[in-house]
Design an enzyme around this catalytic site. Structure first.
Site, mmCIF file in Angstrom:
data_model
loop_
_atom_site.group_PDB
_atom_site.id
_atom_site.type_symbol
_atom_site.label_atom_id
_atom_site.label_comp_id
_atom_site.label_asym_id
_atom_site.label_seq_id
_atom_site.Cartn_x
_atom_site.Cartn_y
_atom_site.Cartn_z
ATOM 1 N N TYR A 83 0.831 -1.149 0.131
ATOM 2 C CA TYR A 83 -0.187 -0.246 -0.394
ATOM 3 C C TYR A 83 0.825 1.475 0.017
ATOM 4 C CZ TYR A 83 -4.186 -2.029 0.340
ATOM 5 O OH TYR A 83 -5.948 -2.964 0.396
ATOM 6 N N LYS B 132 4.142 -15.472 3.319
ATOM 7 C CA LYS B 132 4.678 -16.547 1.946
ATOM 8 C C LYS B 132 5.984 -16.437 1.684
ATOM 9 C CE LYS B 132 2.912 -17.495 -2.054
ATOM 10 N NZ LYS B 132 2.684 -19.718 -1.905
ATOM 11 N N ASP C 131 -2.212 -19.009 1.239
ATOM 12 C CA ASP C 131 -2.153 -19.844 0.143
ATOM 13 C C ASP C 131 -2.989 -20.667 1.034
ATOM 14 O OD1 ASP C 131 0.291 -20.548 0.336
ATOM 15 O OD2 ASP C 131 0.283 -21.211 -1.538
ATOM 16 N N ASP D 84 -5.722 -7.913 4.357
ATOM 17 C CA ASP D 84 -6.735 -6.996 3.769
ATOM 18 C C ASP D 84 -7.222 -8.105 2.577
ATOM 19 O OD1 ASP D 84 -8.558 -4.553 1.910
ATOM 20 O OD2 ASP D 84 -7.570 -5.308 0.511
ATOM 21 N N ASP E 96 -12.000 -9.991 4.357
ATOM 22 C CA ASP E 96 -12.754 -9.897 2.906
ATOM 23 C C ASP E 96 -13.496 -11.373 3.177
ATOM 24 O OD1 ASP E 96 -12.978 -6.983 2.544
ATOM 25 O OD2 ASP E 96 -13.284 -7.390 0.828
HETATM 26 C C1 IPM Z 1 -10.274 -2.065 3.903
HETATM 27 C C2 IPM Z 1 -10.508 -1.636 2.641
HETATM 28 C C3 IPM Z 1 -9.373 -0.506 2.338
HETATM 29 C C4 IPM Z 1 -8.129 -1.140 2.344
HETATM 30 C C5 IPM Z 1 -9.836 0.221 0.805
HETATM 31 C C6 IPM Z 1 -11.198 1.032 0.817
HETATM 32 C C7 IPM Z 1 -8.265 1.420 0.623
HETATM 33 O O1 IPM Z 1 -10.595 -2.357 1.317
HETATM 34 O O2 IPM Z 1 -10.678 -0.983 4.959
HETATM 35 O O3 IPM Z 1 -10.325 -3.221 4.349
HETATM 36 O O4 IPM Z 1 -7.626 -1.863 0.623
HETATM 37 O O5 IPM Z 1 -7.293 -1.391 3.210
HETATM 38 MN MN MN Z 2 -10.405 -4.368 2.206
#
Ligand code: IPM
Ligand code: MN
Length: 363
Positions: free
Chosen positions: A141, A191, A223, A247, A251
């Site tokens: 990032y 990794k 992975d 990240d 999710d």
């Molecule tokens: C998160 C989001 C952010 C990230 C984006 C909105 C920049 O996906 O907080 O997980 O990638 O960190």
């Molecule tokens: Mn995210």
């Protein structure tokens, strides 16, 4: 006690869900006799519209003066032009960096009454209760060089994954400290079979482990870890990992809980130690701005309300008050209140503000 809270509602459903979290915060204030002074600011698209940049120095300054930051969500199609010079997400990244919020805590909990709701078999996800510690101010990032340029043979782009020993050490310490308050097991995700940064990560983590002989440390490749998260999620307790892996994995893990609308987060500038420790932090749901749901009183405010509980616990040193909010959420779910994303047969469908009212009433 007195606390100053920066409120950054942001875009899309952000303002709607933040309003419900503030309802809960105000109830806690009344009930326990705390003063929460709220200071509003713009972030993301709202800030681009009002000031031409995704985060202004004034807003950043205001946040720094507060005890914690409470954020809704950023982003939306209005600001999505790939050629745009400013993007709402830049505001969030600048805030994370500017406030030195290196430790992102993302708890993943399956509520018993929602275990039938997820896409995974209830037997696999019942009892899931683990937490990610995601490094938030380093890696891909922020690493330099980070650029896109045109060559005689077409476009090229580069992002850089960089980590220093210090950056790794401070984040894995957060993992070890949290593991101490839980099941004394830490999984470090990397990794290391491919990436140099991951080999450094593994080396530093192993060194830090010497300070935590009471914690069992396991290294997992990212992975394999992504597979284990859906194969046997009840085996997880505390996981620590770098920015991009965290990240993606969070999710994925949110699907265990049935909806992203259920998962809160804390981004801390310090290492929390023990029950009533205090670190400066920013609190937000893990979901985005859900532009298609914006303004419809539909979005699930639970992730944002649970983020408020995390704020009480990690930045204000008020674990009892945090528990009260979490119990109120449990009660509202037990009574059958559901927003559209977690709706099930025979349940009572409610909108954002009704869910917020139900939870506030139970505080
Ligand atoms: C998160 C989001 C952010 C990230 C984006 C909105 C920049 O996906 O907080 O997980 O990638 O960190
Ligand atoms: Mn995210």
């Amino acid at each position: 006690m007195q606390f100053n809270v920066a409120i950054l509602p942001g875009d899309g459903v952000g303002p709607e869900v933040a309003a419900e979290g503030i309802k809960a915060l105000k109830r806690i204030g009344e009930k326990f006799g705390h003063d929460f002074n709220l200071h509003y600011g713009d972030i993301g698209g709202a800030s681009i519209d009002n000031h031409g940049e995704a985060l202004t120095t004034e807003t950043l300054k205001m946040c720094k003066k507060c005890n914690a930051v409470y954020l809704g969500a950023v982003g939306g199609p209005k600001w999505d032009d790939p050629l745009a010079t400013v993007r709402p997400e830049d505001g969030l990244l600048a805030l994370r960096k500017g406030l030195k919020l290196f430790a992102n805590l993302r708890p993943v909990k399956v509520f018993p009454m929602l275990a039938d709701h997820a896409n995974l078999k209830p037997d696999v996800i019942k009892g899931v209760d683990f937490i990610f510690v995601r490094e938030l101010t380093g890696g891909l990032y922020f690493g330099k060089p980070k650029k896109k340029w045109e060559t005689s043979r077409g476009w090229k782009a580069v992002d850089t994954m960089a980590y220093s020993e210090k950056e790794i050490e401070r984040i894995v310490r957060v993992g070890f400290e949290l593991a101490r308050t839980r099941k004394k097991k830490l999984i470090s995700v990397d990794k290391a079979n491919v990436l140099e940064t991951s080999r450094l990560w593994r080396m530093v983590t192993t060194q830090v482990a010497a300070d935590y002989p009471d914690i069992e440390l396991e290294h997992q490749l990212v992975d394999a870890c992504s597979m284990r998260i859906i194969q046997q999620p009840t085996a997880m307790d505390v996981l620590v990992t770098e920015n991009t892996f965290g990240d993606i994995l969070t999710d994925e893990a949110s699907m265990l809980a049935g909806s992203m609308g259920m998962l809160p987060s804390a981004s801390l500038a310090g290492v929390p130690k023990g029950e009533s420790s205090r670190a400066f932090g920013m609190y937000e749901p893990i979901h985005g701005s859900a532009p298609r749901r914006a303004g419809l009183n539909m979005a699930n405010p639970i992730a944002t309300i649970l983020s408020c509980a995390m704020m009480l616990r990690y930045s204000f040193g008020l674990p009892k008050e945090a528990n009260v909010i979490e119990t109120a959420v449990d009660l509202a779910l037990e009574e059958g209140y559901r927003t559209y994303d977690i709706m099930g047969e025979g349940m009572k469908k409610v909108g954002t503000s009704q869910m917020g009212d139900q939870i506030a009433a139970k505080i």
